[in-house]
Enzyme design. Structure first.
Site, short mmCIF file in Angstrom:
data_model
loop_
_atom_site.label_atom_id
_atom_site.label_comp_id
_atom_site.label_asym_id
_atom_site.label_seq_id
_atom_site.Cartn_x
_atom_site.Cartn_y
_atom_site.Cartn_z
N MET A 61 50.88 53.68 39.05
CA MET A 61 49.47 54.08 39.19
C MET A 61 48.85 53.52 40.47
O MET A 61 47.63 53.35 40.54
CB MET A 61 48.68 53.61 37.97
CG MET A 61 49.24 54.09 36.64
SD MET A 61 48.36 53.38 35.25
CE MET A 61 49.43 53.81 33.88
N SER A 62 49.68 53.20 41.46
CA SER A 62 49.14 52.58 42.67
C SER A 62 50.00 52.94 43.88
O SER A 62 50.73 53.92 43.87
CB SER A 62 49.12 51.06 42.50
OG SER A 62 50.45 50.54 42.47
N ASN A 64 59.58 48.73 32.74
CA ASN A 64 59.89 49.48 31.51
C ASN A 64 60.58 50.77 31.91
O ASN A 64 60.53 51.19 33.07
CB ASN A 64 58.59 49.82 30.76
CG ASN A 64 57.58 50.55 31.65
OD1 ASN A 64 56.89 49.92 32.46
ND2 ASN A 64 57.53 51.86 31.53
N HIS A 67 50.81 47.82 28.41
CA HIS A 67 50.57 46.99 29.60
C HIS A 67 51.14 45.59 29.41
O HIS A 67 51.57 44.94 30.36
CB HIS A 67 49.07 46.93 29.89
CG HIS A 67 48.73 46.24 31.18
ND1 HIS A 67 49.18 46.69 32.41
CD2 HIS A 67 48.01 45.12 31.44
CE1 HIS A 67 48.74 45.87 33.37
NE2 HIS A 67 48.03 44.92 32.80
N HIS A 95 42.55 49.99 41.48
CA HIS A 95 43.27 51.25 41.26
C HIS A 95 42.30 52.42 41.16
O HIS A 95 41.15 52.27 40.77
CB HIS A 95 44.07 51.16 39.96
CG HIS A 95 45.01 50.02 39.89
ND1 HIS A 95 44.59 48.73 39.62
CD2 HIS A 95 46.35 49.94 40.09
CE1 HIS A 95 45.64 47.92 39.64
NE2 HIS A 95 46.71 48.62 39.92
N HIS A 152 45.28 40.85 38.03
CA HIS A 152 45.06 40.94 39.48
C HIS A 152 43.96 39.94 39.86
O HIS A 152 42.82 40.08 39.43
CB HIS A 152 44.63 42.34 39.88
CG HIS A 152 45.74 43.35 39.85
ND1 HIS A 152 46.43 43.72 40.97
CD2 HIS A 152 46.30 44.04 38.84
CE1 HIS A 152 47.36 44.62 40.66
NE2 HIS A 152 47.30 44.82 39.36
N SER A 211 50.80 44.19 39.74
CA SER A 211 50.56 43.60 38.42
C SER A 211 51.58 42.54 38.07
O SER A 211 52.79 42.82 38.08
CB SER A 211 50.65 44.68 37.34
OG SER A 211 49.58 45.55 37.42
N TYR A 248 42.22 54.54 38.89
CA TYR A 248 41.74 54.76 37.51
C TYR A 248 40.57 53.85 37.14
O TYR A 248 39.89 54.08 36.15
CB TYR A 248 42.88 54.58 36.49
CG TYR A 248 43.53 53.20 36.46
CD1 TYR A 248 42.89 52.09 35.92
CD2 TYR A 248 44.81 53.03 36.97
CE1 TYR A 248 43.49 50.84 35.89
CE2 TYR A 248 45.43 51.78 36.94
CZ TYR A 248 44.76 50.69 36.41
OH TYR A 248 45.36 49.46 36.40
N GLU A 249 40.29 52.82 37.96
CA GLU A 249 39.23 51.88 37.56
C GLU A 249 37.85 52.52 37.68
O GLU A 249 36.99 52.32 36.82
CB GLU A 249 39.33 50.59 38.38
CG GLU A 249 40.60 49.81 38.01
CD GLU A 249 40.81 48.56 38.84
OE1 GLU A 249 39.90 47.72 38.89
OE2 GLU A 249 41.89 48.42 39.43
N ALA A 295 54.37 47.10 39.94
CA ALA A 295 55.12 47.25 38.69
C ALA A 295 55.22 48.74 38.43
O ALA A 295 54.25 49.47 38.64
CB ALA A 295 54.38 46.55 37.56
N1 HPA Z 1 53.88 54.31 34.18
C1 HPA Z 1 52.89 54.11 35.07
N2 HPA Z 1 52.63 52.93 35.61
C2 HPA Z 1 53.41 51.89 35.26
C3 HPA Z 1 54.44 52.03 34.33
C4 HPA Z 1 54.71 53.31 33.77
O1 HPA Z 1 55.61 53.53 32.94
N3 HPA Z 1 55.02 50.80 34.19
C5 HPA Z 1 54.33 49.96 35.01
N4 HPA Z 1 53.36 50.61 35.65
#
Ligand code: HPA
Length: 264
Positions: free
Chosen positions: A201-202, A225, A237, A75, A53, A22, A77-78, A105
């Site tokens: 998440m990947s 973050n 996001h 991903h 993406h 991302s 989750y998609e 990310a």
């Molecule tokens: N959690 C899950 N996926 C992420 C995060 C997070 O805090 N930051 C960027 N992708």
């Protein structure tokens, strides 16, 4: 599908496949492209629904190294499918790639890795209960060994590349949560106890698929973050994209240096 690729880039044989996470797609600017093929033209490649993406396969060179860059991933989750990237990763292996280089990310579980920090992934924890190899039949190598799944020698070279360009790079364990909701603070406390340093998440499913396809893996996380509950305030996001944009130059420098000396 590889016939289509061969037609657009005749004789091109990439050594390294790369998946860009991302907000990190701008690394492709560093690739001297031979061909850019939208995923939509390639059967078995994913449809990406995350706007950051792009969804292109970029074939070209970084320094002397021929690379095949997947600009954008799909991903779990998609669509609730952990094997979204299976066709694309198999294509990389069939094209001749020996290594899959991944970026993502991630959220940091460590106060000494603030947003903007980089972390080489040394191992992962699959916290989803899903596996991209569900349904792979007997005789198709489904019992994949995951010891040293993140290749230690390549990881050392990634860390050396970061040092060379003066970018600090941590090492740590990535935990895969399925998303798309962010984790709860309680889940993050649990993840810390389990030994995770970063959450996302990947990446883990792609690593499993790559090991299944016989590719070595090396992976770099960008902390966008602090994970939920580490510091006060909500997660979004938008922050992922904003921090990724800022740090993308550092990621690019590390990846370029790694790839320029890949064959050396
Ligand atoms: N959690 C899950 N996926 C992420 C995060 C997070 O805090 N930051 C960027 N992708």
């Amino acid at each position: 599908m590889n016939a289509i690729i061969a037609q657009r880039a005749p004789g091109f044989r990439p050594k390294v496949g790369a998946i860009l996470g991302s907000g990190l797609g701008s690394f492709v600017e560093a690739v001297k492209a031979v061909a850019v093929i939208p995923y939509g033209d390639l059967p078995g490649f994913p449809e990406t629904t995350v706007s950051s993406h792009a969804g292109n396969l970029v074939l070209g060179h970084v320094g002397p190294t021929p690379v095949a860059v997947l600009q954008g991933r799909a991903h779990y989750y998609e669509r609730g499918r952990a094997d979204e990237m299976k066709g694309a990763i198999q294509a990389l292996a069939e094209l001749g790639c020996e290594t899959l280089l991944q970026t993502n990310a991630a959220g940091s579980l460590r106060l000494d890795m603030p947003p903007g920090s980089l972390m080489a992934i040394t191992d992962h924890i699959n916290f989803t209960g899903a596996n991209p190899l569900f349904g792979v039949g007997p005789g198709h190598g489904r019992f994949v060994d995951m010891v040293d799944a993140y290749d230690p020698a390549l990881t050392r070279r990634l860390l050396a590349a970061a040092k060379k360009v003066n970018v600090a790079c941590h090492e740590g364990v990535y935990i895969w949560f399925c998303g798309p909701s962010f984790e709860t603070p309680a889940e993050i406390r649990a993840a810390r106890i389990l030994g995770a340093d970063a959450v996302g998440m990947s990446t883990a499913p792609e690593t499993i698929l790559a090991r299944h396809a016989g590719l070595k893996v090396v992976a770099l996380s960008l902390m966008t973050n602090y994970a939920a509950g580490l510091v006060p305030g909500p997660l979004g996001h938008e922050q992922t994209i904003a921090v990724a944009k800022e740090a993308a130059q550092n990621v690019k420098r590390v990846l370029c240096t790694f790839l320029e000396s890949y064959g050396a």
